[in-house]
Design an enzyme around this catalytic site. Structure first.
Site, PDB file in Angstrom:
ATOM      1  N   GLU A   1       1.085  -1.062  -0.403  1.00  0.00           N
ATOM      2  CA  GLU A   1      -0.164  -0.089  -0.110  1.00  0.00           C
ATOM      3  C   GLU A   1       0.990   1.299  -0.120  1.00  0.00           C
ATOM      4  OE1 GLU A   1      -2.764   0.230   3.052  1.00  0.00           O
ATOM      5  OE2 GLU A   1      -0.793   0.106   5.043  1.00  0.00           O
TER       6      GLU A   1
ATOM      7  N   ASN B   1       0.831   4.588   1.886  1.00  0.00           N
ATOM      8  CA  ASN B   1       0.681   5.657   2.783  1.00  0.00           C
ATOM      9  C   ASN B   1       0.661   7.062   3.471  1.00  0.00           C
ATOM     10  OD1 ASN B   1       0.359   3.316   4.877  1.00  0.00           O
ATOM     11  ND2 ASN B   1       2.131   2.463   3.865  1.00  0.00           N
TER      12      ASN B   1
ATOM     13  N   SER C   1       4.361   5.965  10.633  1.00  0.00           N
ATOM     14  CA  SER C   1       6.002   5.325  11.794  1.00  0.00           C
ATOM     15  C   SER C   1       6.627   5.061  11.295  1.00  0.00           C
ATOM     16  CB  SER C   1       4.410   5.315  12.983  1.00  0.00           C
ATOM     17  OG  SER C   1       3.708   4.007  12.531  1.00  0.00           O
TER      18      SER C   1
ATOM     19  N   LYS D   1      -7.487   2.608  -1.411  1.00  0.00           N
ATOM     20  CA  LYS D   1      -6.967   1.525  -1.238  1.00  0.00           C
ATOM     21  C   LYS D   1      -7.990   2.094  -3.151  1.00  0.00           C
ATOM     22  CE  LYS D   1      -4.969  -0.290   1.968  1.00  0.00           C
ATOM     23  NZ  LYS D   1      -5.246   0.339   2.614  1.00  0.00           N
TER      24      LYS D   1
ATOM     25  N   GLU E   1      -8.153   4.111   5.248  1.00  0.00           N
ATOM     26  CA  GLU E   1      -6.823   3.192   6.270  1.00  0.00           C
ATOM     27  C   GLU E   1      -7.144   2.558   7.028  1.00  0.00           C
ATOM     28  OE1 GLU E   1      -3.595   4.565   5.098  1.00  0.00           O
ATOM     29  OE2 GLU E   1      -4.169   5.245   3.343  1.00  0.00           O
ATOM     30  N   GLY E   2      -5.567   2.047   7.827  1.00  0.00           N
ATOM     31  CA  GLY E   2      -5.954   1.814   9.126  1.00  0.00           C
ATOM     32  C   GLY E   2      -6.163  -0.149   8.988  1.00  0.00           C
TER      33      GLY E   2
ATOM     34  N   ARG F   1       9.364  -3.860   8.549  1.00  0.00           N
ATOM     35  CA  ARG F   1       8.703  -4.234   9.612  1.00  0.00           C
ATOM     36  C   ARG F   1       8.741  -5.699   9.895  1.00  0.00           C
ATOM     37  NH1 ARG F   1       3.653  -0.913   9.614  1.00  0.00           N
ATOM     38  NH2 ARG F   1       4.000  -1.255   7.669  1.00  0.00           N
TER      39      ARG F   1
END
Lengths: 490, 490
Positions: free
Chosen positions: A143, A145, A150, A320, A384-385, A466
């Site tokens: 995706e 962002n 962060s 998206k 989002e999220g 990550r």
């Protein structure tokens, strides 16, 4: 193309490594507040014990295309504004509470400003996330962002931590040599680069002068446990650019700030705000406790002359659905305009197929795929999220439980096949030993004019790895915790 | 000569300041482990909210004389060795368990090496501590520390923390300006300078080559809560000089190290140790749990070819008795040899009168003073490690409870009259508001040859301000906690 295994350490040496890594983290700000935290006490952030292998050529490709992606989204917001607004409007129907409210707030802001933008300049601090797709040796975009990205702070730190361990010899069980070679463990300069992005916003707000009298406002979540990730950027902003910053939650905005002649000020000091930097406001939950107050705060900031990072429209461009439309090569070329073919090809190589679930021909075919070949797909909501994705065989059941008119709230995305690695995760003093999968994020910043499309600055801003446990069933991603990692390039 | 008051802040601004200071500390390694700590969680170190005023001319004088002090103690250990050993021998009688054991261990080491030093080079990482004596506007030396000096790491950090607060404007209640001006808040470079001192030891051990294959051994206390203060120096040693380090308690020394052809090695890696840096071994309590093992470890290290920081004799040169003898100007001149008069005068200006409590004429006069005018004095034991001082009116009772033959274990020191300041101390999230008094420590490093007296390097290594509550009774120093502070020079 092969890589070294993770270091194999005796239990004694692993103990020494964990002590060094823990104390380095605490001595260097690789920290988070624990749940129910007190102001004066922090824990190590969850991190991997070792850097995780990542193909060097693909890492470099992902780094290289970031400024093209930045430009693509800037162009969507400026040159394709009418199309974007129409798209968002249609999405708002499916997600009234969040996308709908963002859109409504955008409309109110435009009305309040008589159709003119109070501040045509817009700042993007973006992160494009990828996974390594083993099947065709490529990086594929998960995706893009556009809001509240962060881990730019902690990414620099975990890179430095793994480099410290390597230099101090504890990755090598026998001879205390450097296990990894020069160039294999790059450190993300994202702290400085993201601060530089904010400083660029400040610079253009001040009409191309370095004015240390204006400040940056960090809009943060109440009780933010990841505040150090943000503070590290604040410190760089002050240290490298002499720019002060303040923090406020959405709930506190009206109490802490005021608008005068369109300009936004911190009430306590009457410092003028050049940039509003959102580290909140990206998820529905940021508005659910005090919906009236928080949406009002969002509008208050949007109508001010401060540069928003991001503006409502830029935030919405991260839907998206936009990402799905942009998988069409000809549309990308149209939006990007005059870019070298090689640059365009690099960018297009990162796309997986993303299908709409609507009533177009493509949408009808996608609906068939979703129901008949779900094992190749992930179903993602537009908004989002994370945490709301539906994987593989769960897709048909999920869709069938909805009225077909609601399917348009989702896109259907081809699954990526990342490798798993037997790294170890350290969290709260515990060591977890399971297969992990990793996601590479590339940071980028840009300042652009939403009215004219002029791009004032466009920069690469470091990277992030990550990692999280791969779930044992079906190769999907477990809802368990993730952690900050570094790349070992091979 | 006047200074600004401490910033006067609204309770709201003070709250903002405490949040900023706490998070800066946690993000930048200004931390300590709390009691009963876990490896992965640290607290803010106790610090002052504001920098504490200190006269600029006296700060500069204290900085200036450090290298002369370094040289003085180097000369005591090398050129005055026979005298020093005799002095220590006589002190050992009064303090068998500690000074006596240090002396016995020294003798054993000399015997084991057939009278020759296994390593003639000696490294000093010293700290000379002063208070501002208001009555005659001077800095007066409290003591000269020759072993295990601490807070070089946290001192740099608290200086940076106060500068951050000043730069971010929160010291100014009204306009968010910088409350302190450029030059008023110097930051101690002690992390880098102390690391540089250790690197100098490494350099001369390697016969004047930069050899990254030798390492530094930090000898630490078990369960050290102040380990970050030490780690910060380790990181600088690795980052700035490529020198690795290991940590070991005295109890673990024989298990973790081995001697081969006189050279000291880390068993696990067979890394050769160039410098043994003591951050333990300075107080009787470091030996009381396992006396045989710990004294044996001390001997083991002393007879190795590694450079000791400090050697037993250098550690012993820090006895109060030596400091007392050195208050005699002619003796200082004799020991220092050919130094410019101005340099000598600067050094002598920092001395208070220190009297022996022996049977010399001066000693007899001192005994009279101790009993009849105790209000002007502090009684200090010869040995290292604070907390054993006796102040003013408590002196006669303390002495009378001892047999007079034991009085020689103490020196009688004229009291210094420091100002008190209404700074605030932040510890474990609590704010304490009481008068504080401050002690300025100046760090210095030197490498010298204990046999020939040759000085190979001699450097200033930054500074430290420690503050603590002044007790309400008698102006003496309360046994309560101290904290790390910064100077505001005026």
């Amino acid at each position: 193309m092969s890589h070294k295994d993770f270091p194999s350490l005796s239990s004694e040496n692993e103990k020494e490594l964990v002590e060094r890594l823990s104390q380095w983290s605490l001595a260097n700000g690789l920290v988070m507040y624990p749940p129910n935290w007190q102001l004066h006490s922090a824990n190590n952030a969850p991190i991997t014990m070792f850097p995780t292998p990542f193909p060097k050529d693909l890492f470099e490709n992902a780094m290289k295309v970031q400024t093209t992606f930045n430009k693509l989204y800037a162009n969507v917001v400026s040159h394709e504004k009418i199309w974007l607004v129409d798209l968002i409007k249609s999405l708002a129907v499916f997600d009234k509470e969040f996308t709908g409210q963002l859109y409504e707030t955008y409309k109110k802001a435009v009305e309040a400003s008589d159709g003119e933008l109070p501040q045509p300049l817009s700042l993007g601090v973006f992160r494009s996330d990828y996974m390594y797709n083993q099947t065709d040796h490529s990086v594929k975009q998960i995706e893009f962002n556009t809001v509240s990205i962060s881990f730019g702070g902690l990414s620099t730190k975990v890179g430095a931590a793994h480099n410290y361990l390597n230099k101090s010899g504890v990755y090598d069980d026998d001879y205390s040599l450097k296990y990894y070679q020069p160039g294999e463990l790059p450190v993300s300069d994202s702290i400085n680069q993201i601060a530089e992005g904010l400083a660029q916003g400040n610079y253009f707000y001040n009409d191309e002068t370095d004015n240390q009298k204006t400040v940056v406002l960090f809009v943060v979540q109440p009780g933010e446990r990841n505040c150090f990730d943000q503070r590290l950027i604040e410190y760089a902003l002050l240290e490298n650019h002499g720019i002060k910053s303040y923090r406020s939650t959405l709930e506190e905005i009206k109490e802490k700030t005021t608008i005068n002649s369109g300009k936004l000020y911190i009430k306590a000091t009457m410092d003028e705000v050049s940039v509003v930097y959102y580290r909140s406001g990206y998820a529905p939950t940021d508005y659910t406790v005090n919906p009236e107050k928080t949406w009002d705060a969002r509008l208050h900031l949007e109508v001010s002359k401060a540069i928003k990072c991001p503006s409502l429209l830029t935030q919405l461009s991260g839907s998206k659905k936009v990402q799905q439309v942009l998988t069409d090569a000809s549309r990308v070329k149209e939006i990007l305009g005059d870019v070298p073919q090689e640059e365009l090809d690099s960018l297009l190589s990162t796309f997986v197929k993303i299908h709409p679930l609507d009533d177009t021909k493509a949408g009808r075919e996608a609906k068939r795929l979703a129901l008949e070949e779900p094992q190749n797909f992930v179903l993602k909501p537009q908004r989002e999220g994370g945490g709301n994705n539906v994987y593989k065989e769960d897709i048909p059941g999920h869709l069938k439980a909805l009225d077909e008119s609601e399917w348009g709230a989702y896109v259907l995305m081809e699954l990526i096949h990342p490798p798993t690695h037997k790294n170890k995760i350290i969290k709260d003093g515990q060591i977890y030993r399971e297969d992990i999968i990793s996601e590479l994020g590339i940071f980028g910043t840009l300042v652009f004019n939403e009215e004219t499309g002029e791009i004032k600055s466009n920069e690469n801003a470091g990277f992030l790895l990550r990692s999280k446990f791969s779930s044992s069933d079906e190769g999907g991603v477990a809802a368990g915790f993730g952690c900050v990692d570094t790349v070992y390039l091979y």
